[in-house]
Enzyme design. Structure first.
Site, PDB file in Angstrom:
ATOM      1  N   LYS A 125     -38.126  31.999 -26.975  1.00 37.47           N
ATOM      2  CA  LYS A 125     -37.741  33.374 -26.631  1.00 37.47           C
ATOM      3  C   LYS A 125     -38.945  34.249 -26.937  1.00 37.47           C
ATOM      4  O   LYS A 125     -39.763  33.919 -27.807  1.00 37.47           O
ATOM      5  CB  LYS A 125     -36.542  33.809 -27.476  1.00 37.47           C
ATOM      6  CG  LYS A 125     -35.750  34.928 -26.884  1.00 37.47           C
ATOM      7  CD  LYS A 125     -34.709  34.452 -25.872  1.00 37.47           C
ATOM      8  CE  LYS A 125     -34.126  35.627 -25.118  1.00 37.47           C
ATOM      9  NZ  LYS A 125     -33.002  35.231 -24.259  1.00 37.47           N
ATOM     10  N   ASP A 165     -34.719  38.800 -19.690  1.00 33.62           N
ATOM     11  CA  ASP A 165     -33.644  39.123 -20.634  1.00 33.62           C
ATOM     12  C   ASP A 165     -33.534  40.647 -20.588  1.00 33.62           C
ATOM     13  O   ASP A 165     -33.956  41.261 -19.585  1.00 33.62           O
ATOM     14  CB  ASP A 165     -33.983  38.602 -22.049  1.00 33.62           C
ATOM     15  CG  ASP A 165     -32.810  38.679 -23.031  1.00 33.62           C
ATOM     16  OD1 ASP A 165     -31.939  37.794 -22.992  1.00 33.62           O
ATOM     17  OD2 ASP A 165     -32.747  39.629 -23.842  1.00 33.62           O
ATOM     18  N   THR A 208     -26.083  33.866 -14.609  1.00 34.89           N
ATOM     19  CA  THR A 208     -25.428  34.063 -15.913  1.00 34.89           C
ATOM     20  C   THR A 208     -24.022  34.631 -15.717  1.00 34.89           C
ATOM     21  O   THR A 208     -23.056  34.140 -16.308  1.00 34.89           O
ATOM     22  CB  THR A 208     -26.277  34.996 -16.803  1.00 34.89           C
ATOM     23  OG1 THR A 208     -27.611  34.496 -16.827  1.00 34.89           O
ATOM     24  CG2 THR A 208     -25.737  35.039 -18.213  1.00 34.89           C
ATOM     25  N   SER A 380     -32.155  28.489 -14.180  1.00 34.40           N
ATOM     26  CA  SER A 380     -33.598  28.522 -14.435  1.00 34.40           C
ATOM     27  C   SER A 380     -34.151  27.095 -14.469  1.00 34.40           C
ATOM     28  O   SER A 380     -35.236  26.816 -13.954  1.00 34.40           O
ATOM     29  CB  SER A 380     -33.895  29.188 -15.779  1.00 34.40           C
ATOM     30  OG  SER A 380     -34.011  30.583 -15.632  1.00 34.40           O
TER      31      SER A 380
HETATM   32  P1  NDP Z   1     -30.225  44.132 -18.872  1.00 29.16           P
HETATM   33  O1  NDP Z   1     -31.402  44.778 -19.454  1.00 29.16           O
HETATM   34  O2  NDP Z   1     -30.179  43.875 -17.417  1.00 29.16           O
HETATM   35  O3  NDP Z   1     -28.907  44.952 -19.260  1.00 29.16           O
HETATM   36  C1  NDP Z   1     -28.557  45.245 -20.575  1.00 29.16           C
HETATM   37  C2  NDP Z   1     -27.413  46.231 -20.534  1.00 29.16           C
HETATM   38  O4  NDP Z   1     -26.879  46.399 -21.837  1.00 29.16           O
HETATM   39  C3  NDP Z   1     -27.850  47.626 -20.051  1.00 29.16           C
HETATM   40  O5  NDP Z   1     -26.829  48.183 -19.273  1.00 29.16           O
HETATM   41  C4  NDP Z   1     -28.013  48.390 -21.356  1.00 29.16           C
HETATM   42  O6  NDP Z   1     -27.813  49.787 -21.236  1.00 29.16           O
HETATM   43  C5  NDP Z   1     -26.895  47.777 -22.174  1.00 29.16           C
HETATM   44  N1  NDP Z   1     -27.133  47.931 -23.601  1.00 29.16           N
HETATM   45  C6  NDP Z   1     -28.228  47.583 -24.307  1.00 29.16           C
HETATM   46  N2  NDP Z   1     -28.079  47.892 -25.593  1.00 29.16           N
HETATM   47  C7  NDP Z   1     -26.839  48.442 -25.691  1.00 29.16           C
HETATM   48  C8  NDP Z   1     -26.089  48.958 -26.766  1.00 29.16           C
HETATM   49  N3  NDP Z   1     -26.585  48.969 -28.007  1.00 29.16           N
HETATM   50  N4  NDP Z   1     -24.854  49.444 -26.507  1.00 29.16           N
HETATM   51  C9  NDP Z   1     -24.355  49.421 -25.242  1.00 29.16           C
HETATM   52  N5  NDP Z   1     -25.023  48.942 -24.181  1.00 29.16           N
HETATM   53  C10 NDP Z   1     -26.242  48.455 -24.419  1.00 29.16           C
HETATM   54  O7  NDP Z   1     -30.028  42.763 -19.704  1.00 29.16           O
HETATM   55  P2  NDP Z   1     -29.216  41.468 -19.292  1.00 29.16           P
HETATM   56  O8  NDP Z   1     -28.005  41.839 -18.528  1.00 29.16           O
HETATM   57  O9  NDP Z   1     -30.160  40.503 -18.716  1.00 29.16           O
HETATM   58  O10 NDP Z   1     -28.796  40.904 -20.727  1.00 29.16           O
HETATM   59  C11 NDP Z   1     -27.617  41.328 -21.395  1.00 29.16           C
HETATM   60  C12 NDP Z   1     -27.258  40.334 -22.486  1.00 29.16           C
HETATM   61  O11 NDP Z   1     -27.065  39.040 -21.912  1.00 29.16           O
HETATM   62  C13 NDP Z   1     -28.324  40.146 -23.568  1.00 29.16           C
HETATM   63  O12 NDP Z   1     -27.678  39.869 -24.795  1.00 29.16           O
HETATM   64  C14 NDP Z   1     -29.066  38.886 -23.113  1.00 29.16           C
HETATM   65  O13 NDP Z   1     -29.702  38.238 -24.185  1.00 29.16           O
HETATM   66  C15 NDP Z   1     -27.896  38.082 -22.578  1.00 29.16           C
HETATM   67  N6  NDP Z   1     -28.241  37.040 -21.635  1.00 29.16           N
HETATM   68  C16 NDP Z   1     -28.926  37.330 -20.492  1.00 29.16           C
HETATM   69  C17 NDP Z   1     -29.223  36.334 -19.587  1.00 29.16           C
HETATM   70  C18 NDP Z   1     -29.856  36.627 -18.283  1.00 29.16           C
HETATM   71  O14 NDP Z   1     -29.890  35.722 -17.438  1.00 29.16           O
HETATM   72  N7  NDP Z   1     -30.338  37.826 -18.028  1.00 29.16           N
HETATM   73  C19 NDP Z   1     -28.887  34.925 -19.883  1.00 29.16           C
HETATM   74  C20 NDP Z   1     -28.080  34.743 -21.051  1.00 29.16           C
HETATM   75  C21 NDP Z   1     -27.813  35.770 -21.902  1.00 29.16           C
HETATM   76  P3  NDP Z   1     -29.001  50.749 -20.706  1.00 29.16           P
HETATM   77  O15 NDP Z   1     -29.115  50.480 -19.245  1.00 29.16           O
HETATM   78  O16 NDP Z   1     -28.509  52.124 -21.002  1.00 29.16           O
HETATM   79  O17 NDP Z   1     -30.215  50.366 -21.468  1.00 29.16           O
END
Ligand code: NDP
Length: 449
Positions: A125, A165, A208, A380
């Site tokens: 990571k 991520d 995902t 992936s």
């Molecule tokens: P993105 O950056 O696309 O989206 C993250 C989202 O979460 C945004 O809408 C963001 O809001 C919101 N967010 C972040 N911090 C907070 C918080 N403290 N409170 C509320 N909302 C929050 O990321 P991903 O969708 O790719 O990833 C989301 C999760 O999924 C992570 O934990 C990641 O590790 C996990 N994950 C992702 C994978 C992937 O393929 N992308 C695979 C497996 C797991 P804002 O837009 O306002 O910043």
């Protein structure tokens, strides 16, 4: 027993000020204690301590120039956690909260998740404490190029293959890939999540979220239920959340809430394809707050970030898809008292340990992220295979493959529950034990390295 307890204490002492990493390690340690007790050889080979020690942590300076011509300095990282099963594999996170603890917890989780996919994937990571929010495309590009100027020497298609991520989507992967290609003069599958015309898998953006909903479907099948007409909450509004909502709609579920870092939306009438298109436009296209959604749809109410969370909305199913520790014990209690049947994690470690204990004790079906969000890394893995073969697979073939992998992960959990005499539908311990056994066996076979 004393030795096993000492193990956790010494890992904590060796990694001070890393609360997220301690949290992730403790959860797995608790799950696998019975396995360690019956496997003296694993204890003697110190396999758990070895799994907790990254093979390599690279931390580096990233300097770039902003649009005003000012020099900016960030810290970049790559945690190369474990290569027992394949090249290091795991996403990059660009977010101001990024530090070594968060990346080590994510890399640690990745070891187990990747093992569950059944694909030849090690775990890693990385990322940086860079905030892409409010930055121009040019600034993001210069940052990505500067990150890769150092990282390129540590990664490669057979060594370490990062993906996206939080804060790293197709735009960032494009800039990172371009920089790698320029430096190495090689077009190779060094990153996944690439654009579909230049090596990306057609299903990676959906993987995902789709995988998560498949996993929830298989969990519900065990209690003779389906997602149809279920009221659902999906936190976050990014890649994983948007796609989970998309798939839930396809399954006939009713999504009444989502969120972002500015607050949450409650829309009792539920999401529709039109509303989802609008959400994608404001979040991925315009990068705005979801409050804009409520300005556009009368049935939707926006609650700014504060004491009240999205988990206060009554629902049958909850899908935390935003970030770590976003759902605590109080949230778990509220959800359960409001009639929750299932919670499946799209994010990594979104539930606090007390929230998980509460859900498990109150017999809510709980799908741990290691299993339920493994679809992203699985596709992936398929993208890596396609890149090595130099060809593309069709969306239909990939969808079939993803569903098969999620089904196999689910079956592996059920098999581990049976062979280890775990409680009925205890996916948490099953995922941890099943994955640990696989990685431990491989590490043992490869000797003390
Ligand atoms: P993105 O950056 O696309 O989206 C993250 C989202 O979460 C945004 O809408 C963001 O809001 C919101 N967010 C972040 N911090 C907070 C918080 N403290 N409170 C509320 N909302 C929050 O990321 P991903 O969708 O790719 O990833 C989301 C999760 O999924 C992570 O934990 C990641 O590790 C996990 N994950 C992702 C994978 C992937 O393929 N992308 C695979 C497996 C797991 P804002 O837009 O306002 O910043």
């Amino acid at each position: 027993m004393a030795l096993l307890k000492q193990m956790l204490k010494s890992i904590r002492e060796k990694n001070p000020n890393e609360p997220e990493f301690h949290q992730a390690v403790k959860e797995v340690h608790e799950s696998i204690l019975p396995v360690l007790k019956s496997h003296k050889d694993y204890v003697e080979a110190r396999l758990f301590e070895r799994i907790c020690e990254p093979e390599r942590v690279i931390s580096f300076r990233v300097c770039w120039t902003d649009d005003q011509g000012k020099v900016q300095v960030n810290r970049g990282y790559r945690v190369q956690m474990n290569s027992a099963l394949g090249p290091y594999k795991g996403g990059l996170r660009f977010h101001p909260s990024v530090n070594q603890s968060i990346l080590k917890f994510l890399a640690f989780e990745q070891v187990f998740k990747n093992a569950l996919t059944g694909l030849p994937l090690g775990a890693g990571k990385g990322g940086a404490d860079f905030d892409p929010k409010g930055k121009s495309d040019g600034e993001v590009m210069r940052f990505c190029q500067a990150w890769m100027m150092e990282a390129y020497r540590h990664i490669g298609q057979f060594t370490d293959v990062p993906a996206g991520d939080i804060g790293v989507g197709e735009r960032e992967i494009g800039y990172l890939f371009g920089a790698y290609k320029k430096i190495r003069n090689e077009f190779q599958g060094v990153l996944t999540g690439k654009g579909q015309d230049w090596g990306g898998s057609v299903l990676r953006p959906e993987a995902t979220g789709y995988g998560l909903v498949h996993f929830a479907h298989f969990m519900l099948t065990e209690v003779d239920a389906t997602l149809e007409n279920k009221t659902c909450l999906v936190s976050g509004a990014g890649n994983v959340s948007q796609i989970a909502i998309e798939k839930l709609l396809q399954e006939g579920a009713k999504v009444v809430g989502f969120s972002d870092s500015s607050g949450f939306i409650h829309d009792p009438e539920g999401m529709t394809e039109d509303k989802l298109r609008f959400l994608k436009k404001i979040k991925s296209g315009q990068r705005k707050s979801i409050s804009v959604f409520a300005d556009n749809y009368k049935s939707a109410e926006f609650t700014p970030k504060g004491k009240k969370t999205i988990w206060s909305i009554p629902a049958d199913c909850a899908f935390p898809c935003a970030t770590q520790n976003e759902l605590d014990e109080n949230d778990a209690k509220t959800l359960q008292q409001n009639g929750l049947t299932l919670l499946a994690e799209g994010a990594n470690m979104p539930c606090t340990p007390k929230a998980i204990d509460y859900l498990q004790a109150s017999k809510v079906l709980y799908g741990p992220g290691k299993a339920s969000n493994a679809g992203g890394v699985a596709v992936s893995g398929l993208e890596m295979t396609q890149n090595r073969m130099g060809r593309y697979w069709s969306k239909q073939d990939l969808e079939k493959e993803l569903r098969t992998i999620m089904k196999a992960i689910h079956e592996k959990c059920l098999e581990t529950i049976a062979t280890h005499g775990l409680a009925d539908l205890d996916y948490l311990n099953a995922a941890n034990i099943g994955a640990f056994e696989k990685v431990a066996k491989a590490m043992n076979a490869q000797g003390t390295i």
